[in-house]
Design a protein around this motif. Structure first.
Motif, PDB file in Angstrom:
ATOM      1  N   LEU A  20     -15.359  -2.261   3.954  1.00 14.17           N
ATOM      2  CA  LEU A  20     -13.965  -2.381   4.386  1.00 14.17           C
ATOM      3  C   LEU A  20     -13.019  -2.200   3.201  1.00 14.17           C
ATOM      4  O   LEU A  20     -12.016  -1.481   3.294  1.00 14.17           O
ATOM      5  CB  LEU A  20     -13.729  -3.735   5.050  1.00 14.17           C
ATOM      6  CG  LEU A  20     -12.299  -4.027   5.510  1.00 14.17           C
ATOM      7  CD1 LEU A  20     -11.836  -2.998   6.535  1.00 14.17           C
ATOM      8  CD2 LEU A  20     -12.195  -5.445   6.082  1.00 14.17           C
ATOM      9  N   ALA A  21     -13.326  -2.833   2.076  1.00 15.29           N
ATOM     10  CA  ALA A  21     -12.466  -2.730   0.900  1.00 15.29           C
ATOM     11  C   ALA A  21     -12.366  -1.291   0.410  1.00 15.29           C
ATOM     12  O   ALA A  21     -11.270  -0.811   0.077  1.00 15.29           O
ATOM     13  CB  ALA A  21     -12.992  -3.626  -0.217  1.00 15.29           C
ATOM     14  N   SER A  22     -13.497  -0.596   0.347  1.00 16.15           N
ATOM     15  CA  SER A  22     -13.460   0.785  -0.156  1.00 16.15           C
ATOM     16  C   SER A  22     -12.701   1.704   0.801  1.00 16.15           C
ATOM     17  O   SER A  22     -11.936   2.565   0.364  1.00 16.15           O
ATOM     18  CB  SER A  22     -14.880   1.310  -0.406  1.00 16.15           C
ATOM     19  OG  SER A  22     -15.621   1.420   0.789  1.00 16.15           O
ATOM     20  N   GLN A  23     -12.889   1.511   2.109  1.00 16.02           N
ATOM     21  CA  GLN A  23     -12.161   2.352   3.068  1.00 16.02           C
ATOM     22  C   GLN A  23     -10.669   2.041   3.046  1.00 16.02           C
ATOM     23  O   GLN A  23      -9.832   2.954   3.150  1.00 16.02           O
ATOM     24  CB  GLN A  23     -12.725   2.159   4.478  1.00 16.02           C
ATOM     25  CG  GLN A  23     -12.180   3.181   5.483  1.00 16.02           C
ATOM     26  CD  GLN A  23     -12.517   4.612   5.092  1.00 16.02           C
ATOM     27  OE1 GLN A  23     -13.675   4.953   4.868  1.00 16.02           O
ATOM     28  NE2 GLN A  23     -11.503   5.461   4.986  1.00 16.02           N
ATOM     29  N   MET A  24     -10.308   0.754   2.911  1.00 12.52           N
ATOM     30  CA  MET A  24      -8.890   0.394   2.798  1.00 12.52           C
ATOM     31  C   MET A  24      -8.265   1.052   1.573  1.00 12.52           C
ATOM     32  O   MET A  24      -7.147   1.578   1.635  1.00 12.52           O
ATOM     33  CB  MET A  24      -8.738  -1.127   2.723  1.00 12.52           C
ATOM     34  CG  MET A  24      -8.970  -1.845   4.032  1.00 12.52           C
ATOM     35  SD  MET A  24      -8.860  -3.669   3.850  1.00 12.52           S
ATOM     36  CE  MET A  24      -7.105  -3.853   3.488  1.00 12.52           C
ATOM     37  N   ALA A  25      -8.972   1.021   0.455  1.00 13.37           N
ATOM     38  CA  ALA A  25      -8.454   1.639  -0.772  1.00 13.37           C
ATOM     39  C   ALA A  25      -8.213   3.126  -0.566  1.00 13.37           C
ATOM     40  O   ALA A  25      -7.140   3.658  -0.926  1.00 13.37           O
ATOM     41  CB  ALA A  25      -9.428   1.410  -1.920  1.00 13.37           C
ATOM     42  N   ILE A  26      -9.194   3.812   0.018  1.00 10.22           N
ATOM     43  CA  ILE A  26      -9.061   5.251   0.277  1.00 10.22           C
ATOM     44  C   ILE A  26      -7.841   5.525   1.157  1.00 10.22           C
ATOM     45  O   ILE A  26      -7.010   6.393   0.866  1.00 10.22           O
ATOM     46  CB  ILE A  26     -10.334   5.774   0.975  1.00 10.22           C
ATOM     47  CG1 ILE A  26     -11.528   5.751   0.033  1.00 10.22           C
ATOM     48  CG2 ILE A  26     -10.104   7.157   1.568  1.00 10.22           C
ATOM     49  CD1 ILE A  26     -11.667   6.919  -0.872  1.00 10.22           C
ATOM     50  N   ASP A  27      -7.737   4.799   2.257  1.00  7.39           N
ATOM     51  CA  ASP A  27      -6.650   5.034   3.216  1.00  7.39           C
ATOM     52  C   ASP A  27      -5.285   4.755   2.597  1.00  7.39           C
ATOM     53  O   ASP A  27      -4.326   5.517   2.799  1.00  7.39           O
ATOM     54  CB  ASP A  27      -6.836   4.162   4.462  1.00  7.39           C
ATOM     55  CG  ASP A  27      -8.060   4.545   5.279  1.00  7.39           C
ATOM     56  OD1 ASP A  27      -8.576   5.670   5.086  1.00  7.39           O
ATOM     57  OD2 ASP A  27      -8.510   3.713   6.099  1.00  7.39           O
ATOM     58  N   MET A  28      -5.187   3.655   1.848  1.00 15.08           N
ATOM     59  CA  MET A  28      -3.898   3.276   1.266  1.00 15.08           C
ATOM     60  C   MET A  28      -3.467   4.247   0.175  1.00 15.08           C
ATOM     61  O   MET A  28      -2.290   4.642   0.112  1.00 15.08           O
ATOM     62  CB  MET A  28      -3.995   1.854   0.705  1.00 15.08           C
ATOM     63  CG  MET A  28      -4.135   0.784   1.767  1.00 15.08           C
ATOM     64  SD  MET A  28      -4.559  -0.826   1.035  1.00 15.08           S
ATOM     65  CE  MET A  28      -4.585  -1.861   2.511  1.00 15.08           C
ATOM     66  N   ILE A  29      -4.388   4.633  -0.685  1.00  8.48           N
ATOM     67  CA  ILE A  29      -4.045   5.559  -1.762  1.00  8.48           C
ATOM     68  C   ILE A  29      -3.673   6.922  -1.199  1.00  8.48           C
ATOM     69  O   ILE A  29      -2.698   7.548  -1.633  1.00  8.48           O
ATOM     70  CB  ILE A  29      -5.199   5.655  -2.777  1.00  8.48           C
ATOM     71  CG1 ILE A  29      -5.393   4.307  -3.478  1.00  8.48           C
ATOM     72  CG2 ILE A  29      -4.937   6.756  -3.800  1.00  8.48           C
ATOM     73  CD1 ILE A  29      -6.675   4.204  -4.284  1.00  8.48           C
ATOM     74  N   ARG A  30      -4.429   7.384  -0.215  1.00 10.09           N
ATOM     75  CA  ARG A  30      -4.097   8.669   0.428  1.00 10.09           C
ATOM     76  C   ARG A  30      -2.686   8.636   0.994  1.00 10.09           C
ATOM     77  O   ARG A  30      -1.900   9.576   0.800  1.00 10.09           O
ATOM     78  CB  ARG A  30      -5.098   8.948   1.555  1.00 10.09           C
ATOM     79  CG  ARG A  30      -4.781  10.209   2.365  1.00 10.09           C
ATOM     80  CD  ARG A  30      -5.631  10.263   3.618  1.00 10.09           C
ATOM     81  NE  ARG A  30      -5.387   9.103   4.468  1.00 10.09           N
ATOM     82  CZ  ARG A  30      -6.191   8.722   5.455  1.00 10.09           C
ATOM     83  NH1 ARG A  30      -7.297   9.395   5.702  1.00 10.09           N
ATOM     84  NH2 ARG A  30      -5.892   7.669   6.181  1.00 10.09           N
ATOM     85  N   GLU A  31      -2.344   7.568   1.696  1.00 12.01           N
ATOM     86  CA  GLU A  31      -1.021   7.474   2.302  1.00 12.01           C
ATOM     87  C   GLU A  31       0.072   7.416   1.242  1.00 12.01           C
ATOM     88  O   GLU A  31       1.107   8.070   1.357  1.00 12.01           O
ATOM     89  CB  GLU A  31      -0.959   6.223   3.197  1.00 12.01           C
ATOM     90  CG  GLU A  31       0.301   6.125   4.039  1.00 12.01           C
ATOM     91  CD  GLU A  31       0.454   7.273   5.023  1.00 12.01           C
ATOM     92  OE1 GLU A  31       1.616   7.623   5.331  1.00 12.01           O
ATOM     93  OE2 GLU A  31      -0.574   7.840   5.470  1.00 12.01           O
ATOM     94  N   GLU A  32      -0.161   6.638   0.187  1.00 13.63           N
ATOM     95  CA  GLU A  32       0.827   6.503  -0.891  1.00 13.63           C
ATOM     96  C   GLU A  32       1.052   7.838  -1.611  1.00 13.63           C
ATOM     97  O   GLU A  32       2.157   8.101  -2.102  1.00 13.63           O
ATOM     98  CB  GLU A  32       0.360   5.455  -1.898  1.00 13.63           C
ATOM     99  CG  GLU A  32       0.469   4.032  -1.400  1.00 13.63           C
ATOM    100  CD  GLU A  32       1.733   3.339  -1.872  1.00 13.63           C
ATOM    101  OE1 GLU A  32       2.360   3.808  -2.833  1.00 13.63           O
ATOM    102  OE2 GLU A  32       2.083   2.326  -1.245  1.00 13.63           O
TER     103      GLU A  32
END
Length: 253
Positions: A46-58
């Motif tokens: 969950l943490a790694s997927q959240m990081a990917i999603d958040m950084i991509r969006e930012e």
């Protein structure tokens, strides 16, 4: 830009806590991210997927018309904000306390690349002359090597080689290492989790990347080497070639 990637659960772990992302065109940049999660109760994936999603969006607004410094600031801010959000998420949910993830993120144009990273996932620059590790591991064994307590060879099989000293989500704020490099036609960037770098020797990685084969075959062979060496961790590999040949893949893993 020609890009290939692969992520594999390995031979031991029950869950793949690595996440990867590849985008060929984000405002003219190729964007690639590897995140290696950690934490019980499936918190790592969950943490790694959240990081990917958040950084991509930012990073959605970045474009090659901005300066290198602006791109560096954007990547730093994206990783810092992802850290804050993951930390807040975990702090409010007891079952996710302590979850975190490494990250290495690259925005690459035809002339240069900007890299941000936290943890022990790595970026290398590879060409026919050399293979250079661009990122410095934020890990216990790296600290022991730097202080002279163990050798680089001993670090590769140290029982605590997976312990990181810096990760997204474990503290309210984080220091992000950001660097830029110039690269040219024929150069390649390799991003990987420690499931590759801790099991496969650098000279073997170098030989595979320089082999006369397509990028897809190279990443398959790299993962295969890690599996053959025991596969005791999840394995993720992204290989980016600075050339104009047909793109291999254009999806998220």
């Amino acid at each position: 830009m020609n890009i290939a990637f692969k992520t594999d659960i390995g031979r031991v772990r029950a869950v793949n806590e690595d996440s990867v992302l590849v985008r060929h065109d984000v405002g003219g940049y190729a964007l690639a991210i590897v995140a290696d999660g950690m934490g019980g109760h499936q918190a790592g994936d969950l943490a790694s997927q959240m990081a990917i999603d958040m950084i991509r969006e930012e990073l959605r607004p970045i474009h090659t018309g901005m300066s290198k410094e602006q791109c560096k600031q954007a990547i730093q801010a994206a990783i810092e904000n992802a850290n804050r959000d993951i930390f807040e998420f975990a702090s409010n949910r007891e079952e996710y306390h302590g979850m975190g993830t490494t990250v290495v993120a690259v925005a690459a144009s035809g002339d240069y690349a900007v890299i941000g990273h936290v943890g022990d996932s790595r970026a290398y620059k590879i060409n026919s002359e050399s293979m250079e590790q661009l990122t410095e591991d934020h890990s216990l064994v790296n600290e022991l090597v730097k202080s002279g307590q163990i050798t680089r060879e001993e670090a590769s099989h140290h029982p605590r080689r997976n312990v990181v000293t810096r990760a997204l989500g474990t503290e309210p704020t984080i220091k992000v290492d950001v660097l830029e490099l110039n690269w040219q036609q024929g150069d390649m960037l390799l991003l990987c989790s420690d499931g590759l770098s801790s099991l496969v020797r650098s000279d073997v990685i170098f030989d595979i990347v320089l082999a006369d084969s397509g990028l897809e075959d190279k990443v398959e062979r790299l993962v295969g080497e890690a599996l053959a060496a025991g596969g005791d961790d999840n394995i993720s590999v992204i290989l980016i070639a600075n050339d104009t040949r047909k793109q291999d893949r254009d999806e998220m893993g």
